[in-house]
Enzyme design. Structure first.
Site, PDB file in Angstrom:
ATOM      1  N   LYS A   9      -5.193  -5.912  -3.874  1.00 39.74           N
ATOM      2  CA  LYS A   9      -5.798  -5.766  -2.546  1.00 39.74           C
ATOM      3  C   LYS A   9      -6.981  -6.721  -2.369  1.00 39.74           C
ATOM      4  O   LYS A   9      -7.452  -7.333  -3.337  1.00 39.74           O
ATOM      5  CB  LYS A   9      -6.214  -4.299  -2.367  1.00 39.74           C
ATOM      6  CG  LYS A   9      -5.023  -3.341  -2.238  1.00 39.74           C
ATOM      7  CD  LYS A   9      -5.535  -1.907  -2.136  1.00 39.74           C
ATOM      8  CE  LYS A   9      -4.444  -0.935  -1.737  1.00 39.74           C
ATOM      9  NZ  LYS A   9      -4.986   0.444  -1.624  1.00 39.74           N
ATOM     10  N   TYR A  49       1.564   1.100   5.726  1.00 38.26           N
ATOM     11  CA  TYR A  49       0.713   2.299   5.670  1.00 38.26           C
ATOM     12  C   TYR A  49       0.897   3.190   6.907  1.00 38.26           C
ATOM     13  O   TYR A  49       0.005   3.972   7.238  1.00 38.26           O
ATOM     14  CB  TYR A  49      -0.752   1.892   5.522  1.00 38.26           C
ATOM     15  CG  TYR A  49      -1.140   1.497   4.106  1.00 38.26           C
ATOM     16  CD1 TYR A  49      -0.664   2.211   3.004  1.00 38.26           C
ATOM     17  CD2 TYR A  49      -2.005   0.433   3.865  1.00 38.26           C
ATOM     18  CE1 TYR A  49      -1.022   1.868   1.711  1.00 38.26           C
ATOM     19  CE2 TYR A  49      -2.367   0.077   2.563  1.00 38.26           C
ATOM     20  CZ  TYR A  49      -1.876   0.797   1.500  1.00 38.26           C
ATOM     21  OH  TYR A  49      -2.243   0.465   0.215  1.00 38.26           O
ATOM     22  N   PHE A  57      -9.473   7.317   8.769  1.00 41.64           N
ATOM     23  CA  PHE A  57      -9.843   6.077   8.072  1.00 41.64           C
ATOM     24  C   PHE A  57      -8.847   4.941   8.319  1.00 41.64           C
ATOM     25  O   PHE A  57      -9.046   3.831   7.820  1.00 41.64           O
ATOM     26  CB  PHE A  57      -9.998   6.321   6.562  1.00 41.64           C
ATOM     27  CG  PHE A  57      -8.749   6.861   5.896  1.00 41.64           C
ATOM     28  CD1 PHE A  57      -7.710   6.019   5.521  1.00 41.64           C
ATOM     29  CD2 PHE A  57      -8.622   8.224   5.635  1.00 41.64           C
ATOM     30  CE1 PHE A  57      -6.564   6.514   4.909  1.00 41.64           C
ATOM     31  CE2 PHE A  57      -7.471   8.729   5.026  1.00 41.64           C
ATOM     32  CZ  PHE A  57      -6.444   7.868   4.666  1.00 41.64           C
ATOM     33  N   ARG A  85       2.036   3.253 -11.918  1.00 39.58           N
ATOM     34  CA  ARG A  85       1.195   4.268 -11.262  1.00 39.58           C
ATOM     35  C   ARG A  85       0.198   4.845 -12.279  1.00 39.58           C
ATOM     36  O   ARG A  85      -0.963   5.082 -11.963  1.00 39.58           O
ATOM     37  CB  ARG A  85       2.056   5.400 -10.697  1.00 39.58           C
ATOM     38  CG  ARG A  85       2.874   5.044  -9.495  1.00 39.58           C
ATOM     39  CD  ARG A  85       2.082   4.847  -8.238  1.00 39.58           C
ATOM     40  NE  ARG A  85       1.508   6.070  -7.696  1.00 39.58           N
ATOM     41  CZ  ARG A  85       0.920   6.146  -6.501  1.00 39.58           C
ATOM     42  NH1 ARG A  85       0.832   5.070  -5.723  1.00 39.58           N
ATOM     43  NH2 ARG A  85       0.412   7.271  -6.063  1.00 39.58           N
ATOM     44  N   THR A  91      -5.872   7.602  -6.768  1.00 46.12           N
ATOM     45  CA  THR A  91      -6.172   6.864  -5.528  1.00 46.12           C
ATOM     46  C   THR A  91      -7.680   6.712  -5.336  1.00 46.12           C
ATOM     47  O   THR A  91      -8.164   5.636  -4.964  1.00 46.12           O
ATOM     48  CB  THR A  91      -5.588   7.633  -4.318  1.00 46.12           C
ATOM     49  OG1 THR A  91      -4.189   7.819  -4.543  1.00 46.12           O
ATOM     50  CG2 THR A  91      -5.809   6.887  -3.025  1.00 46.12           C
ATOM     51  N   ARG A 102      -7.985   1.310 -11.656  1.00 43.51           N
ATOM     52  CA  ARG A 102      -8.976   1.787 -10.691  1.00 43.51           C
ATOM     53  C   ARG A 102     -10.173   2.421 -11.401  1.00 43.51           C
ATOM     54  O   ARG A 102     -11.314   2.266 -10.968  1.00 43.51           O
ATOM     55  CB  ARG A 102      -8.317   2.781  -9.735  1.00 43.51           C
ATOM     56  CG  ARG A 102      -7.397   2.104  -8.711  1.00 43.51           C
ATOM     57  CD  ARG A 102      -6.497   3.114  -8.042  1.00 43.51           C
ATOM     58  NE  ARG A 102      -5.791   2.595  -6.883  1.00 43.51           N
ATOM     59  CZ  ARG A 102      -4.794   3.234  -6.287  1.00 43.51           C
ATOM     60  NH1 ARG A 102      -4.391   4.413  -6.741  1.00 43.51           N
ATOM     61  NH2 ARG A 102      -4.191   2.715  -5.236  1.00 43.51           N
ATOM     62  N   ASN A 112      -9.915   0.122  -3.495  1.00 44.68           N
ATOM     63  CA  ASN A 112      -9.400   0.635  -4.769  1.00 44.68           C
ATOM     64  C   ASN A 112      -8.456  -0.346  -5.484  1.00 44.68           C
ATOM     65  O   ASN A 112      -7.559   0.047  -6.216  1.00 44.68           O
ATOM     66  CB  ASN A 112      -8.789   2.041  -4.601  1.00 44.68           C
ATOM     67  CG  ASN A 112      -7.587   2.052  -3.676  1.00 44.68           C
ATOM     68  OD1 ASN A 112      -7.179   1.005  -3.172  1.00 44.68           O
ATOM     69  ND2 ASN A 112      -7.005   3.213  -3.471  1.00 44.68           N
ATOM     70  N   HIS A 115      -2.341  -1.605  -4.978  1.00 43.09           N
ATOM     71  CA  HIS A 115      -1.303  -0.696  -4.506  1.00 43.09           C
ATOM     72  C   HIS A 115      -0.168  -0.726  -5.517  1.00 43.09           C
ATOM     73  O   HIS A 115       0.123  -1.779  -6.092  1.00 43.09           O
ATOM     74  CB  HIS A 115      -0.755  -1.155  -3.149  1.00 43.09           C
ATOM     75  CG  HIS A 115       0.541  -0.495  -2.792  1.00 43.09           C
ATOM     76  ND1 HIS A 115       0.599   0.753  -2.244  1.00 43.09           N
ATOM     77  CD2 HIS A 115       1.828  -0.896  -2.967  1.00 43.09           C
ATOM     78  CE1 HIS A 115       1.865   1.097  -2.072  1.00 43.09           C
ATOM     79  NE2 HIS A 115       2.640   0.106  -2.500  1.00 43.09           N
ATOM     80  N   GLU A 126       9.678  -1.276  -0.272  1.00 43.17           N
ATOM     81  CA  GLU A 126       8.461  -2.103  -0.268  1.00 43.17           C
ATOM     82  C   GLU A 126       8.733  -3.512  -0.790  1.00 43.17           C
ATOM     83  O   GLU A 126       8.147  -4.477  -0.300  1.00 43.17           O
ATOM     84  CB  GLU A 126       7.373  -1.412  -1.092  1.00 43.17           C
ATOM     85  CG  GLU A 126       6.890  -0.131  -0.430  1.00 43.17           C
ATOM     86  CD  GLU A 126       5.760   0.557  -1.164  1.00 43.17           C
ATOM     87  OE1 GLU A 126       5.117   1.434  -0.559  1.00 43.17           O
ATOM     88  OE2 GLU A 126       5.509   0.238  -2.355  1.00 43.17           O
TER      89      GLU A 126
HETATM   90  P1  IDP Z   1      -2.121   5.316  -3.350  1.00 42.14           P
HETATM   91  O1  IDP Z   1      -2.625   3.923  -3.005  1.00 42.14           O
HETATM   92  O2  IDP Z   1      -2.751   5.833  -4.613  1.00 42.14           O
HETATM   93  O3  IDP Z   1      -0.613   5.417  -3.369  1.00 42.14           O
HETATM   94  P2  IDP Z   1      -2.051   6.685  -0.760  1.00 42.14           P
HETATM   95  O4  IDP Z   1      -2.310   8.132  -0.555  1.00 42.14           O
HETATM   96  O5  IDP Z   1      -0.649   6.181  -0.636  1.00 42.14           O
HETATM   97  O6  IDP Z   1      -2.658   6.303  -2.197  1.00 42.14           O
HETATM   98  O7  IDP Z   1      -2.995   5.903   0.248  1.00 42.14           O
HETATM   99  C1  IDP Z   1      -2.807   4.538   0.481  1.00 42.14           C
HETATM  100  C2  IDP Z   1      -4.147   3.842   0.560  1.00 42.14           C
HETATM  101  O8  IDP Z   1      -4.865   4.297   1.715  1.00 42.14           O
HETATM  102  C3  IDP Z   1      -5.097   4.109  -0.603  1.00 42.14           C
HETATM  103  O9  IDP Z   1      -4.817   3.322  -1.749  1.00 42.14           O
HETATM  104  C4  IDP Z   1      -6.424   3.735   0.021  1.00 42.14           C
HETATM  105  O10 IDP Z   1      -6.575   2.309   0.102  1.00 42.14           O
HETATM  106  C5  IDP Z   1      -6.254   4.277   1.431  1.00 42.14           C
HETATM  107  N1  IDP Z   1      -6.769   5.641   1.522  1.00 42.14           N
HETATM  108  C6  IDP Z   1      -6.127   6.791   1.198  1.00 42.14           C
HETATM  109  N2  IDP Z   1      -6.926   7.858   1.399  1.00 42.14           N
HETATM  110  C7  IDP Z   1      -8.099   7.364   1.884  1.00 42.14           C
HETATM  111  C8  IDP Z   1      -9.345   7.983   2.300  1.00 42.14           C
HETATM  112  O11 IDP Z   1      -9.524   9.200   2.256  1.00 42.14           O
HETATM  113  N3  IDP Z   1     -10.334   7.123   2.737  1.00 42.14           N
HETATM  114  C9  IDP Z   1     -10.167   5.768   2.802  1.00 42.14           C
HETATM  115  N4  IDP Z   1      -9.020   5.154   2.412  1.00 42.14           N
HETATM  116  C10 IDP Z   1      -7.999   5.946   1.963  1.00 42.14           C
HETATM  117 MG    MG Z   2       0.747   5.263  -1.881  1.00 38.51          MG
END
Ligand code: IDP
Ligand code: MG
Length: 147
Positions: A9, A49, A57, A85, A91, A102, A112, A115, A126
């Protein structure tokens, strides 16, 4: 052989952590079969997304993902979706274990680092989203016989 999508990212690119993260996948022994830098636009981010579109957010997530080029990677090995993963960590980096990507490099959920696809099915979708067929390479690694 399973393949997963990893995105390095914008914060990973901006903080010069690309090599560190790529190196972890290489040292683990996974095979990198595709890799390219690209800048995402609104439509690609919304496609990727879309399931988060109703979250408060989401607008800042879109801005973050557009803020710099990213690197997309296609990585293969048996059970690679789960493996990557696990290497990624939670996350929210506040909860990610030390030793995970992370956990070691990120401080906030707003940035973070990476992805990774969360299931084999998502990985297929994807990979098609980010790579043309001819951008993912079949090749035998020199060390594949001694692992
Ligand atoms: P992942 O990346 O661990 O699979 P997901 O739930 O799929 O997590 O969320 C995708 C991305 O959306 C996260 O990696 C992060 O960049 C963003 N994200 C998810 N939850 C939040 C939040 O509560 N605040 C800000 N960004 C978030
Ligand atoms: Mg995800």
């Amino acid at each position: 052989m399973e393949t997963t999508l990893v995105l390095l990212k914008p914060d990973c690119v901006q903080r010069n952590l690309m090599g560190e993260v790529i190196s972890r996948f290489e040292k683990k022994g996974l095979t990198i079969r595709g890799m390219k830098m690209l800048r995402l636009d609104d439509s690609l981010i919304t496609e990727h997304y879309g399931f988060l579109a109703d979250k408060p957010f989401f607008p800042s997530l879109v801005e973050y993902m557009k803020s710099s080029p990213i690197v997309a990677m296609a990585i293969s090995w048996a059970n690679v979706v789960k493996t990557v993963r696990t290497m990624s960590g939670a996350t929210n980096p506040v909860e990610a274990q030390p030793g995970t990507i992370r956990g070691d490099y990120a401080l906030s959920i707003d940035g973070n680092i990476m992805h990774a696809s969360d299931s084999e099915e998502t990985a297929k979708e994807e990979l098609e989203r980010f790579f043309e067929k001819n951008e993912i390479f079949e090749y035998e690694r020199l060390d594949s016989k001694v692992l």
